[in-house]
Design a protein around this motif. Structure first.
Motif, mmCIF file in Angstrom:
data_model
loop_
_atom_site.group_PDB
_atom_site.id
_atom_site.type_symbol
_atom_site.label_atom_id
_atom_site.label_comp_id
_atom_site.label_asym_id
_atom_site.label_seq_id
_atom_site.Cartn_x
_atom_site.Cartn_y
_atom_site.Cartn_z
ATOM 1 N N ALA A 210 0.830 -1.214 0.000
ATOM 2 C CA ALA A 210 0.000 0.000 0.000
ATOM 3 C C ALA A 210 0.860 1.258 0.000
ATOM 4 C CB ALA A 210 -0.937 -0.008 1.206
ATOM 5 N N ILE A 211 1.929 1.255 0.780
ATOM 6 C CA ILE A 211 2.805 2.425 0.873
ATOM 7 C C ILE A 211 3.550 2.658 -0.444
ATOM 8 C CG2 ILE A 211 4.920 3.289 1.959
ATOM 9 C CD1 ILE A 211 3.862 1.907 4.579
ATOM 10 N N TYR A 212 4.057 1.576 -1.036
ATOM 11 C CA TYR A 212 4.834 1.709 -2.272
ATOM 12 C C TYR A 212 3.963 1.673 -3.528
ATOM 13 C CZ TYR A 212 9.251 1.254 0.249
ATOM 14 O OH TYR A 212 10.321 1.462 1.091
ATOM 15 N N GLY A 213 2.709 1.260 -3.384
ATOM 16 C CA GLY A 213 1.815 1.209 -4.530
ATOM 17 C C GLY A 213 2.190 0.156 -5.548
ATOM 18 N N VAL A 214 2.608 -1.027 -5.075
ATOM 19 C CA VAL A 214 3.049 -2.092 -5.975
ATOM 20 C C VAL A 214 2.249 -3.364 -5.721
ATOM 21 C CG1 VAL A 214 5.385 -1.155 -6.159
ATOM 22 C CG2 VAL A 214 4.872 -2.864 -4.380
ATOM 23 N N LYS A 215 2.263 -4.257 -6.699
ATOM 24 C CA LYS A 215 1.625 -5.562 -6.533
ATOM 25 C C LYS A 215 2.513 -6.461 -5.683
ATOM 26 C CE LYS A 215 -1.112 -5.330 -10.771
ATOM 27 N NZ LYS A 215 -1.444 -5.962 -12.065
ATOM 28 N N ARG A 271 -5.767 -1.813 -2.336
ATOM 29 C CA ARG A 271 -7.031 -1.482 -2.991
ATOM 30 C C ARG A 271 -7.845 -0.502 -2.145
ATOM 31 N NH1 ARG A 271 -7.185 -7.163 -4.069
ATOM 32 N NH2 ARG A 271 -8.923 -7.461 -2.630
ATOM 33 N N ASP A 272 -7.829 -0.701 -0.825
ATOM 34 C CA ASP A 272 -8.550 0.221 0.058
ATOM 35 C C ASP A 272 -7.955 1.621 -0.013
ATOM 36 O OD1 ASP A 272 -10.382 -1.657 0.933
ATOM 37 O OD2 ASP A 272 -9.259 -2.183 2.738
ATOM 38 N N VAL A 273 -6.644 1.710 0.003
ATOM 39 C CA VAL A 273 -5.988 3.018 -0.061
ATOM 40 C C VAL A 273 -6.306 3.709 -1.376
ATOM 41 C CG1 VAL A 273 -3.736 4.149 -0.260
ATOM 42 C CG2 VAL A 273 -4.137 2.504 1.579
ATOM 43 N N LYS A 274 -6.261 2.975 -2.485
ATOM 44 C CA LYS A 274 -6.575 3.551 -3.792
ATOM 45 C C LYS A 274 -8.000 4.075 -3.836
ATOM 46 C CE LYS A 274 -3.471 1.143 -6.989
ATOM 47 N NZ LYS A 274 -3.418 0.223 -8.156
ATOM 48 N N ALA A 275 -8.905 3.363 -3.161
ATOM 49 C CA ALA A 275 -10.318 3.755 -3.184
ATOM 50 C C ALA A 275 -10.664 4.772 -2.096
ATOM 51 C CB ALA A 275 -11.200 2.514 -3.028
ATOM 52 N N GLY A 276 -9.688 5.130 -1.263
ATOM 53 C CA GLY A 276 -9.954 6.085 -0.193
ATOM 54 C C GLY A 276 -10.770 5.514 0.948
ATOM 55 N N ARG A 277 -10.742 4.183 1.104
ATOM 56 C CA ARG A 277 -11.501 3.526 2.171
ATOM 57 C C ARG A 277 -10.629 3.322 3.405
ATOM 58 N NH1 ARG A 277 -13.237 -0.029 -2.345
ATOM 59 N NH2 ARG A 277 -11.529 -1.404 -1.714
ATOM 60 N N LYS A 310 -2.650 5.049 7.715
ATOM 61 C CA LYS A 310 -3.723 5.990 8.013
ATOM 62 C C LYS A 310 -3.492 7.330 7.329
ATOM 63 C CE LYS A 310 -5.245 4.112 12.458
ATOM 64 N NZ LYS A 310 -5.400 4.385 13.900
ATOM 65 N N SER A 311 -2.235 7.743 7.235
ATOM 66 C CA SER A 311 -1.938 9.046 6.613
ATOM 67 C C SER A 311 -2.209 9.031 5.105
ATOM 68 C CB SER A 311 -0.481 9.420 6.867
ATOM 69 O OG SER A 311 0.410 8.614 6.104
ATOM 70 N N LEU A 312 -2.206 7.841 4.506
ATOM 71 C CA LEU A 312 -2.424 7.744 3.056
ATOM 72 C C LEU A 312 -3.862 8.016 2.655
ATOM 73 C CD1 LEU A 312 -0.291 4.589 2.155
ATOM 74 C CD2 LEU A 312 0.298 6.980 1.770
ATOM 75 N N ILE A 313 -4.803 7.884 3.607
ATOM 76 C CA ILE A 313 -6.218 8.045 3.250
ATOM 77 C C ILE A 313 -6.856 9.246 3.919
ATOM 78 C CG2 ILE A 313 -6.594 5.612 2.732
ATOM 79 C CD1 ILE A 313 -7.762 5.275 5.524
ATOM 80 N N ILE A 314 -6.047 10.134 4.484
ATOM 81 C CA ILE A 314 -6.584 11.356 5.075
ATOM 82 C C ILE A 314 -7.055 12.292 3.953
ATOM 83 C CG2 ILE A 314 -6.008 13.446 6.364
ATOM 84 C CD1 ILE A 314 -4.185 11.766 8.110
#
Length: 314
Positions: A210-215, A271-277, A310-314
């Motif tokens: 999630a932090i690096y945005g990679v598969k 996926r949650d971070v990308k969707a802002g969830r 948590k900071s990624l979806i603020i």
């Protein structure tokens, strides 16, 4: 009855229905329930699609549901309720609904990531037969009614607490139904250890992807990411071992193997971070940090992972 129509809920519901097993879905939104009742579930496996009619209901007022001629049925002591929602949705309202659904003796099988949920449900539903479950199946929900089965895995189920010695016939019937549906499943009387097995893997792969945005498969390919993976793994393994986990000697190799086997997958946290969830960080890395606090062990990396996510979806 499957409560939660995300990727895992849709994937299991469609496969069970395909085998002729009576299944219904409980959703969080009226729109998804309406779409499922109209179109059923579209299941895609190895490029082939199939459709499966599924009765769906909205989690909310059960009194309203049962007053309508929708075919809603109250689960009894011969039925299973599968809880496939994320821990972020496991609030007092949902638990109250689960209390009503399990009032006639249905068994509750829980498929959440992280830790803490079984204790929470056990305290709130003391008379409900509880089962912890872990799935290594791959699934990706495309829309309200479509799910892709992205990888074969295994469903591991065990009574919670393990001293629970009732329900042997129910467990046998469950395994027979799963076998009929082509779902690889096993019973375990060491579910705490199994939950910790998965927790260790999730605590490394989920936040870092999630932090690096990679598969998943890309995570260990970079030397900086690999070094951080090793550090989070070492800290988490030490904490879980202190909490009573029986660590396999090859836990690091198993982690790398999961990255390879799920190379094309995006973690649920990414996926949650990308969707802002909201993510399950509080129950994965936060869960390990909470264990560490009780054991008076420092957990700086797990604390950091929780805060960063948590900071990624603020």
């Amino acid at each position: 009855m499957i409560v939660g129509a995300g990727s895992i809920g849709l994937m299991y519901a469609s496969r069970l229905a395909r085998a002729g097993i009576s299944v219904s879905l409980v959703t969080r939104s009226a729109g998804q329930a309406s779409a499922l009742n109209k179109y059923g579930i579209t299941l895609e496996e190895q490029g082939k699609k199939s459709q499966h009619p599924i009765p769906a209901f909205v989690m909310g007022s059960l009194d309203v549901l049962t007053d309508e001629p929708t075919g809603f049925w109250w689960p009894n002591d011969h039925d299973w309720i599968w809880l496939t929602v994320k821990q972020t949705h496991l609030d007092s309202n949902l638990i109250s609904q689960l209390s009503s659904l399990t009032a006639q003796g249905a068994s509750l099988l829980c498929l959440q990531n992280g830790i803490g949920h079984m204790e929470k449900l056990g305290a709130a539903l003391p008379n409900t037969p509880l089962y912890a479950a872990i799935s290594t199946e791959g699934a990706l929900r495309m829309d309200d009614t479509t799910v892709i089965h992205t990888g074969q895995g295994r469903l591991t189920v065990g009574a919670w607490p393990k001293s629970l010695n009732t329900g042997e016939q129910m467990q046998k019937m469950l395994l027979e139904s799963l076998d009929l549906a082509g779902i690889d499943a096993e019973l375990s009387n060491e579910m705490v250890n199994r939950l910790y097995d998965k927790l260790l893997i999730n605590a490394v792969i989920n936040p870092l992807t999630a932090i690096y945005g990679v598969k998943n498969g890309d995570l260990p390919q970079d030397p900086v990411r690999l070094k951080l993976m090793m550090a989070v793994h070492a800290e988490s393994e030490a904490i879980l071992t202190a909490a009573g986990w029986h660590s396999p000697v090859d836990s690091w190799e198993r982690l790398l193997s999961v990255c390879k086997q799920t190379a094309r997958n995006e973690s649920s946290m990414l996926r949650d971070v990308k969707a802002g969830r909201l993510t399950e960080a509080d129950w994965i890395n936060g869960g390990i940090a909470a264990l560490a606090k009780r054991l008076h062990i420092p957990a700086p990396l797990n604390d950091a992972m929780t805060v960063l996510i948590k900071s990624l979806i603020i």
